[in-house]
Design a protein around this motif. Structure first.
Motif, PDB file in Angstrom:
ATOM      1  N   VAL A 132       0.876  -1.285  -0.065  1.00 48.92           N
ATOM      2  CA  VAL A 132      -0.101  -0.001  -0.006  1.00 48.92           C
ATOM      3  C   VAL A 132       0.798   1.141   0.106  1.00 48.92           C
ATOM      4  N   THR A 133       2.013   1.421   0.797  1.00 54.10           N
ATOM      5  CA  THR A 133       2.649   2.570   0.984  1.00 54.10           C
ATOM      6  C   THR A 133       3.478   2.619  -0.251  1.00 54.10           C
ATOM      7  N   ARG A 134       4.015   1.719  -0.942  1.00 50.75           N
ATOM      8  CA  ARG A 134       5.059   1.706  -2.074  1.00 50.75           C
ATOM      9  C   ARG A 134       4.038   1.913  -3.377  1.00 50.75           C
ATOM     10  N   LEU A 135       2.814   1.372  -3.645  1.00 54.61           N
ATOM     11  CA  LEU A 135       1.838   1.755  -4.779  1.00 54.61           C
ATOM     12  C   LEU A 135       1.031   2.827  -4.730  1.00 54.61           C
TER      13      LEU A 135
ATOM     14  N   GLU B 238       3.546   8.358  -1.601  1.00 59.64           N
ATOM     15  CA  GLU B 238       4.926   8.835  -1.762  1.00 59.64           C
ATOM     16  C   GLU B 238       5.434   9.956  -0.753  1.00 59.64           C
ATOM     17  N   GLY B 239       6.851  10.031  -0.712  1.00 65.08           N
ATOM     18  CA  GLY B 239       7.299  11.211   0.128  1.00 65.08           C
ATOM     19  C   GLY B 239       6.942  11.195   1.480  1.00 65.08           C
TER      20      GLY B 239
ATOM     21  N   THR C 172       4.107  11.877   2.901  1.00 65.56           N
ATOM     22  CA  THR C 172       3.095  11.068   3.064  1.00 65.56           C
ATOM     23  C   THR C 172       3.143   9.659   3.699  1.00 65.56           C
ATOM     24  N   ARG C 173       4.104   8.903   2.630  1.00 60.48           N
ATOM     25  CA  ARG C 173       4.252   7.457   2.918  1.00 60.48           C
ATOM     26  C   ARG C 173       5.183   7.446   4.432  1.00 60.48           C
ATOM     27  N   ILE C 174       5.861   8.341   4.642  1.00 68.15           N
ATOM     28  CA  ILE C 174       6.424   8.207   6.021  1.00 68.15           C
ATOM     29  C   ILE C 174       5.582   8.112   7.233  1.00 68.15           C
ATOM     30  N   ASP C 175       4.589   9.354   7.057  1.00 64.75           N
ATOM     31  CA  ASP C 175       3.738   9.609   8.035  1.00 64.75           C
ATOM     32  C   ASP C 175       2.763   8.151   8.150  1.00 64.75           C
ATOM     33  N   ALA C 176       2.365   7.685   7.023  1.00 64.84           N
ATOM     34  CA  ALA C 176       1.493   6.385   7.094  1.00 64.84           C
ATOM     35  C   ALA C 176       2.088   5.477   7.752  1.00 64.84           C
ATOM     36  N   ILE C 177       3.415   5.006   7.460  1.00 66.82           N
ATOM     37  CA  ILE C 177       4.094   4.119   8.132  1.00 66.82           C
ATOM     38  C   ILE C 177       4.315   4.337   9.584  1.00 66.82           C
ATOM     39  N   GLY C 178       4.396   5.586   9.997  1.00 65.21           N
ATOM     40  CA  GLY C 178       4.761   5.783  11.558  1.00 65.21           C
ATOM     41  C   GLY C 178       3.320   5.593  12.095  1.00 65.21           C
TER      42      GLY C 178
END
Length: 106
Positions: free
Chosen positions: A78-81, A84-85, A87-93
């Motif tokens: 989900v985070t790779r597809l 990005e940037g 937003t990806r870091i925040d989502a994983i956090g």
């Protein structure tokens, strides 16, 4: 012996509180703490799987596969597809903070 147990408990509580403050000094400390946590939890699971009855081992193996492998795979996909940037870091956090909060000592 009860006094020693209390002292060790207090030390454990202080360390647990400090774990929540580890993101303040930087990423290397967070990685070190989380890496040790992964190692400790893996040892717990392996010991459980060694000594648990067969039926419980199968059930636990299925849950580990679904929750650990499945959740990680879904999070990566989900985070790779889709993101990005920053937003990806925040989502994983946020995905990591949820389970960490659930495992916090009460």
């Amino acid at each position: 012996m009860e006094g020693l147990s209390f002292i060790v408990g207090v030390i454990g509580n202080v360390i647990s509180v400090l774990v929540f403050l580890c993101p303040v000094p930087g990423a290397y400390l967070v990685a070190t703490v989380n890496g040790f946590g992964i190692l400790a939890e893996a040892v717990y699971v392996v010991l459980f799987l060694i000594y648990a009855p067969r039926k419980m081992r199968v059930k636990t193996g299925i849950l580990v596969g679904i929750l650990d492998v499945g959740f990680l795979g879904a999070a990566v996909l989900v985070t790779r597809l889709a993101l990005e940037g920053e937003t990806r870091i925040d989502a994983i956090g946020f995905m990591c903070a949820g389970p960490s909060s659930c495992m916090a000592p009460l």
